[in-house]
Scaffold this motif. Structure first.
Motif, PDB file in Angstrom:
ATOM      1  N   ARG A   1      51.889  47.765  35.152  1.00 25.09           N
ATOM      2  CA  ARG A   1      50.684  47.403  35.889  1.00 25.09           C
ATOM      3  C   ARG A   1      50.804  47.838  37.350  1.00 25.09           C
ATOM      4  N   TYR A   2      52.008  47.718  37.896  1.00 22.09           N
ATOM      5  CA  TYR A   2      52.260  48.116  39.280  1.00 22.09           C
ATOM      6  C   TYR A   2      53.543  48.935  39.328  1.00 22.09           C
TER       7      TYR A   2
ATOM      8  N   PRO B   1      38.801  54.389  45.818  1.00 23.73           N
ATOM      9  CA  PRO B   1      37.597  53.836  46.458  1.00 23.73           C
ATOM     10  C   PRO B   1      36.671  54.934  46.943  1.00 23.73           C
TER      11      PRO B   1
ATOM     12  N   MET C   1      44.958  54.135  41.506  1.00 24.02           N
ATOM     13  CA  MET C   1      44.915  53.407  40.234  1.00 24.02           C
ATOM     14  C   MET C   1      44.777  54.453  39.139  1.00 24.02           C
TER      15      MET C   1
ATOM     16  N   LEU D   1      44.205  55.224  35.153  1.00 20.60           N
ATOM     17  CA  LEU D   1      43.635  54.618  33.957  1.00 20.60           C
ATOM     18  C   LEU D   1      43.737  55.571  32.776  1.00 20.60           C
TER      19      LEU D   1
ATOM     20  N   PHE E   1      39.443  51.770  27.565  1.00 23.34           N
ATOM     21  CA  PHE E   1      40.411  51.894  28.642  1.00 23.34           C
ATOM     22  C   PHE E   1      41.564  50.914  28.541  1.00 23.34           C
ATOM     23  N   GLY E   2      42.698  51.339  29.081  1.00 24.94           N
ATOM     24  CA  GLY E   2      43.819  50.450  29.274  1.00 24.94           C
ATOM     25  C   GLY E   2      43.634  49.639  30.552  1.00 24.94           C
ATOM     26  N   PRO E   3      44.600  48.771  30.884  1.00 30.43           N
ATOM     27  CA  PRO E   3      44.473  47.885  32.048  1.00 30.43           C
ATOM     28  C   PRO E   3      44.711  48.579  33.385  1.00 30.43           C
ATOM     29  N   GLY E   4      45.259  49.786  33.344  1.00 37.01           N
ATOM     30  CA  GLY E   4      45.494  50.515  34.585  1.00 37.01           C
ATOM     31  C   GLY E   4      46.900  50.314  35.138  1.00 37.01           C
TER      32      GLY E   4
ATOM     33  N   ARG F   1      48.648  50.606  38.906  1.00 37.39           N
ATOM     34  CA  ARG F   1      48.455  50.855  40.337  1.00 37.39           C
ATOM     35  C   ARG F   1      49.747  51.443  40.882  1.00 37.39           C
TER      36      ARG F   1
ATOM     37  N   GLY G   1      43.405  46.812  42.417  1.00 38.12           N
ATOM     38  CA  GLY G   1      42.153  46.532  41.748  1.00 38.12           C
ATOM     39  C   GLY G   1      41.078  46.137  42.714  1.00 38.12           C
ATOM     40  N   GLU G   2      41.443  45.356  43.770  1.00 41.50           N
ATOM     41  CA  GLU G   2      40.417  44.919  44.698  1.00 41.50           C
ATOM     42  C   GLU G   2      39.782  46.097  45.396  1.00 41.50           C
ATOM     43  N   SER G   3      40.532  47.124  45.654  1.00 45.08           N
ATOM     44  CA  SER G   3      39.997  48.230  46.440  1.00 45.08           C
ATOM     45  C   SER G   3      38.953  49.019  45.683  1.00 45.08           C
ATOM     46  N   VAL G   4      38.829  48.823  44.372  1.00 46.21           N
ATOM     47  CA  VAL G   4      37.797  49.521  43.614  1.00 46.21           C
ATOM     48  C   VAL G   4      36.422  49.193  44.164  1.00 46.21           C
TER      49      VAL G   4
ATOM     50  N   LEU H   1      35.507  48.543  47.224  1.00 43.45           N
ATOM     51  CA  LEU H   1      35.185  48.994  48.571  1.00 43.45           C
ATOM     52  C   LEU H   1      34.220  50.164  48.519  1.00 43.45           C
TER      53      LEU H   1
ATOM     54  N   GLN I   1      34.154  46.348  35.289  1.00 46.40           N
ATOM     55  CA  GLN I   1      35.546  46.379  35.725  1.00 46.40           C
ATOM     56  C   GLN I   1      35.811  45.212  36.665  1.00 46.40           C
TER      57      GLN I   1
ATOM     58  N   GLY J   1      41.448  44.356  39.465  1.00 44.99           N
ATOM     59  CA  GLY J   1      42.790  44.526  38.939  1.00 44.99           C
ATOM     60  C   GLY J   1      42.878  44.855  37.470  1.00 44.99           C
ATOM     61  N   LYS J   2      41.730  45.136  36.847  1.00 51.05           N
ATOM     62  CA  LYS J   2      41.739  45.415  35.407  1.00 51.05           C
ATOM     63  C   LYS J   2      41.112  46.773  35.111  1.00 51.05           C
ATOM     64  N   GLY J   3      41.281  47.241  33.893  1.00 48.72           N
ATOM     65  CA  GLY J   3      40.642  48.472  33.477  1.00 48.72           C
ATOM     66  C   GLY J   3      39.193  48.234  33.090  1.00 48.72           C
ATOM     67  N   PRO J   4      38.369  49.288  33.068  1.00 53.71           N
ATOM     68  CA  PRO J   4      36.967  49.154  32.677  1.00 53.71           C
ATOM     69  C   PRO J   4      36.830  48.640  31.243  1.00 53.71           C
TER      70      PRO J   4
END
Lengths: 112, 114
Positions: free
Chosen positions: A9-10, A39, A88, A90, A103-106, A108, B1-4, B6, B38, B41-44
C-alpha cells in the motif's frame, strides 16, 4: 467478486533504486493495466497487457517496464527510480471481451 | 490518497439531498461509459456503467444519464450519505475501435455535509 491486489500500500524508495510493483488478480482476466495517478492529471496509462508475455505501451511508458509471466500477475518495474516517479500507482484488470476495468487498492510510492 | 482530491472541482451537498455530478466526454465515437468512486487512500471502485444505446440507467441510489448530442454524462446520487464522500470520475471507451483503453476524466470531489 473481482479481486485485484497490489503487493504494497505504501512504499518508500531512494533515487536510483530498482522498484518492483506487483499486481495479482484472481478472476482469470486476460487484460491487465498499470496507471499512475497524480493531482490535477488524473489517471494516466503506463502499460497494459492483453495476454501472458504480451505488453503494450500506454501514454507514459518512459522510465517503466513491465512483466507478465503468468496470467494472474502483472509487474511494473522502475529500473532506476527518480523523484518524479513519486505517485499513486494503480493496477486494473478486465476480461478480454469486457469493458469495465476493476482496480486494485493502489500503491503510494515515494521516491526520496 | 488524500492528494487525489486536490485541484479538483468540489461539490458540497447536505446529507439527505440528491447529488448530481457531471462529466463532459471528448470522443463522439465513444459507446461505453463508466462511473467510478474513489475514496481517500483507496483504488477506484466501479459504480455503474451505460452503453450508448441507452440514455438512462439506474442502480441502487444511483442513476446515470447520457446525452450523446452534447457529449454529456451525469451521475445522480439519491439521498446522499456521508459515506458517499469521495472523488467521482467518469471513463469512456470506443469499444468498436478494438482498443482496450479507457479514457478517464479528472474527477469531481463530493463532500457531504452531515
Amino acid at each position: 467478486d473481482v479481486k485485484v491486489t497490489q503487493s504494497s500500500r505504501y512504499l518508500v524508495k531512494r533515487t536510483g533504486e530498482k522498484v518492483f510493483l506487483e499486481c495479482v488478480q484472481d478472476m482469470d482476466h486476460e487484460n491487465m493495466f498499470w496507471y499512475r495517478q497524480d493531482p490535477g492529471l488524473g489517471l494516466r496509462l503506463i502499460y497494459f497487457s492483453y495476454d501472458v508475455k504480451m505488453k503494450e505501451k500506454g501514454d507514459i511508458p518512459e522510465g517503466y517496464s513491465v512483466s507478465r509471466e503468468k496470467k494472474e500477475r502483472f509487474s511494473l518495474i522502475l529500473e532506476s527510480a527518480s523523484t518524479n516517479q513519486t505517485s499513486m500507482y494503480l493496477c486494473a484488470s478486465t476480461p478480454r471481451t469486457y469493458d469495465t476495468q476493476y482496480f486494485g487498492p493502489g500503491t503510494r510510492l515515494t521516491v526520496l | 490518497g488524500e492528494s487525489v482530491g486536490l485541484h479538483l472541482p468540489t461539490l458540497s451537498v447536505q446529507e439527505g439531498d440528491n447529488s448530481i455530478i457531471n462529466c463532459a466526454y471528448s470522443n463522439s465515437a465513444s459507446d461505453y461509459f463508466i462511473w467510478y468512486k474513489q475514496e481517500s487512500g483507496k483504488g477506484p471502485q466501479f459504480i455503474i456503467d451505460i452503453r450508448s444505446n441507452m440514455d438512462k440507467r439506474q442502480g441502487q441510489r444511483v442513476t446515470v444519464l447520457l446525452n450523446k448530442t452534447v457529449k454529456h454524462l451525469s451521475l445522480q446520487i439519491a439521498a446522499t450519505q456521508p459515506g458517499d464522500s469521495a472523488v467521482y470520475f467518469c471513463a469512456e471507451k470506443n469499444s468498436g475501435a478494438g482498443s482496450y483503453q479507457l479514457t478517464f476524466g479528472k474527477g469531481t470531489k463530493l463532500s457531504v455535509i452531515p
